[in-house]
Design a protein around this motif. Structure first.
Motif, short mmCIF file in Angstrom:
data_model
loop_
_atom_site.label_atom_id
_atom_site.label_comp_id
_atom_site.label_asym_id
_atom_site.label_seq_id
_atom_site.Cartn_x
_atom_site.Cartn_y
_atom_site.Cartn_z
N GLN A 65 0.83 -1.20 0.00
CA GLN A 65 0.00 0.00 0.00
C GLN A 65 0.88 1.26 0.00
O GLN A 65 0.62 2.22 -0.74
N LEU A 66 1.92 1.24 0.83
CA LEU A 66 2.82 2.39 0.87
C LEU A 66 3.51 2.58 -0.48
O LEU A 66 3.71 3.72 -0.92
N ALA A 67 3.86 1.48 -1.13
CA ALA A 67 4.56 1.56 -2.41
C ALA A 67 3.74 2.32 -3.45
O ALA A 67 4.29 3.07 -4.26
N VAL A 68 2.42 2.13 -3.43
CA VAL A 68 1.54 2.85 -4.37
C VAL A 68 1.66 4.35 -4.15
O VAL A 68 1.81 5.13 -5.10
N HIS A 69 1.62 4.77 -2.88
CA HIS A 69 1.66 6.19 -2.56
C HIS A 69 3.06 6.78 -2.79
O HIS A 69 3.19 7.91 -3.27
N VAL A 70 4.07 6.00 -2.48
CA VAL A 70 5.44 6.48 -2.69
C VAL A 70 5.72 6.71 -4.17
O VAL A 70 6.35 7.70 -4.55
N ALA A 71 5.23 5.81 -5.01
CA ALA A 71 5.41 5.97 -6.46
C ALA A 71 4.79 7.29 -6.92
O ALA A 71 5.38 8.03 -7.72
N ALA A 72 3.58 7.59 -6.42
CA ALA A 72 2.90 8.84 -6.79
C ALA A 72 3.66 10.05 -6.26
O ALA A 72 3.83 11.06 -6.96
N ILE A 73 4.14 9.98 -5.01
CA ILE A 73 4.87 11.09 -4.40
C ILE A 73 6.14 11.40 -5.18
O ILE A 73 6.42 12.55 -5.53
N LEU A 74 6.93 10.37 -5.47
CA LEU A 74 8.19 10.57 -6.17
C LEU A 74 7.97 11.03 -7.61
O LEU A 74 8.74 11.83 -8.15
N ASN A 75 6.89 10.54 -8.24
CA ASN A 75 6.55 10.97 -9.59
C ASN A 75 6.20 12.46 -9.61
O ASN A 75 6.67 13.22 -10.45
N HIS A 76 5.36 12.88 -8.65
CA HIS A 76 4.97 14.29 -8.58
C HIS A 76 6.17 15.18 -8.26
O HIS A 76 6.27 16.30 -8.76
N LEU A 77 7.08 14.68 -7.43
CA LEU A 77 8.28 15.44 -7.11
C LEU A 77 9.14 15.65 -8.36
O LEU A 77 9.67 16.75 -8.60
N GLU A 78 9.26 14.60 -9.18
CA GLU A 78 10.04 14.70 -10.41
C GLU A 78 9.39 15.69 -11.38
O GLU A 78 10.09 16.49 -12.03
N ILE A 79 8.07 15.64 -11.45
CA ILE A 79 7.34 16.60 -12.31
C ILE A 79 7.58 18.02 -11.83
O ILE A 79 7.83 18.93 -12.62
N ALA A 80 7.50 18.23 -10.51
CA ALA A 80 7.73 19.56 -9.93
C ALA A 80 9.14 20.06 -10.27
O ALA A 80 9.33 21.23 -10.64
N LYS A 81 10.14 19.18 -10.17
CA LYS A 81 11.51 19.56 -10.50
C LYS A 81 11.62 20.00 -11.95
O LYS A 81 12.27 21.01 -12.26
N ASN A 82 10.99 19.23 -12.86
CA ASN A 82 11.03 19.57 -14.28
C ASN A 82 10.37 20.91 -14.55
O ASN A 82 10.88 21.74 -15.32
#
Length: 293
Positions: A65-82
């Motif tokens: 369950q945590l893995a699902v949320h972590v994937a979304a968090i890290l993806n959004h962080l990468e988008i924010a950086k871009n």
């Protein structure tokens, strides 16, 4: 809980091996072990189960369950950086499909050049399907996109600026060149030259095939609309092409089908992307070029 701990956790879910994860991040194995223990303590749960006898690491239900949320968090962080990187460099990463880009970008480029802004645009030329993925992962700021229906994705804000019909193109020497209109079902048995799956045309052809209950005979696929048209021009086969893309000396035939796809052209960006003044100006220029409001 910090970003690095989440990155360790995500890699451990994938690799299931503390030593490999430590090597991936160039840290010691105890660093990874302690990071996972801190996550488990903060969340008051067990994320991984070890089987020392088989040297096996499994992810618990809580871990999954945590893995699902972590994937979304890290993806959004990468988008924010871009996105922040684009803002800092005052650049627009602009997606251009070949057909729409060829039709509209030269006019847009002239406006950008007049305002000394052309060097602030980084163009990325791909098919619309790939450009949508690049928008969604934050690699692009804006993109021109083609679709067979109006774009309606929750993750994207899209504004349609033009529309075109699909036509059948044949050689001027083809027996079909005397026709001005034809039903798609009449093309059964004809040899088709098509654009690849990265293009909207592939979806349009599949839709027409489904509606008419036959699979077209495809003899060649290309990523280049000009190649397709020149092959048709040389009577190698026929093709389905958006009217706006037709530039070569071929004969275009209107489809007579009551139900048929259309080529919708839109300018799009991520729904959570904060539009800059520069990007707003580009959007307005595109809409004004086509007078499609």
């Amino acid at each position: 809980m910090n970003i690095k701990e989440l990155e360790y956790f995500q890699d451990l879910v994938e690799k299931r091996n503390f030593s490999i994860v430590a090597a991936d991040f160039k840290v010691s194995q105890p660093t990874i072990t302690m990071a996972i223990k801190r996550l488990e303590a903060e969340l008051n749960t067990i994320l991984f189960m070890r089987d020392p006898g088989r040297n096996h690491l499994s992810v618990t239900t809580s871990g999954k369950q945590l893995a699902v949320h972590v994937a979304a968090i890290l993806n959004h962080l990468e988008i924010a950086k871009n996105q922040i990187n684009s803002i800092n460099h005052q650049k627009i990463k602009f997606g251009l499909p070949p057909i729409i880009g060829q039709k509209y970008f030269p006019q847009l480029a002239a406006l950008l050049n007049q305002h000394d802004l052309l060097n602030q645009v980084i163009s990325v030329e791909r098919g619309s399907a790939e450009l949508i993925n690049l928008l969604n992962n934050g690699s692009l700021d804006l993109a021109l996109l083609g679709s067979v229906v109006p774009l309606n994705q929750e993750s994207l804000h899209a504004q349609e600026f033009a529309q075109s019909n699909f036509k059948i193109i044949v050689s001027q020497n083809s027996p079909l060149a005397s026709l001005t209109k034809i039903s798609f079902k009449e093309l059964k048995g004809q040899s088709f030259i098509t654009l690849s799956e990265n293009f909207v045309h592939d979806k349009a052809l599949k839709q027409l095939s489904h509606l008419n209950h036959f699979r077209p005979k495809i003899i060649f696929k290309s990523n280049d609309p000009q190649v397709v048209q020149r092959m048709v021009q040389n009577d190698v086969g026929i093709s389905l092409l958006a009217e706006t893309a037709i530039t070569e000396d071929v004969h275009a035939i209107e489809l007579a089908d009551d139900s048929q796809p259309h080529f919708h052209m839109s300018i799009a960006y991520r729904s959570d992307h904060l539009i800059t003044d520069f990007e707003r100006q580009v959007i307005d220029w595109i809409l004004n070029l086509t007078n499609y409001h």
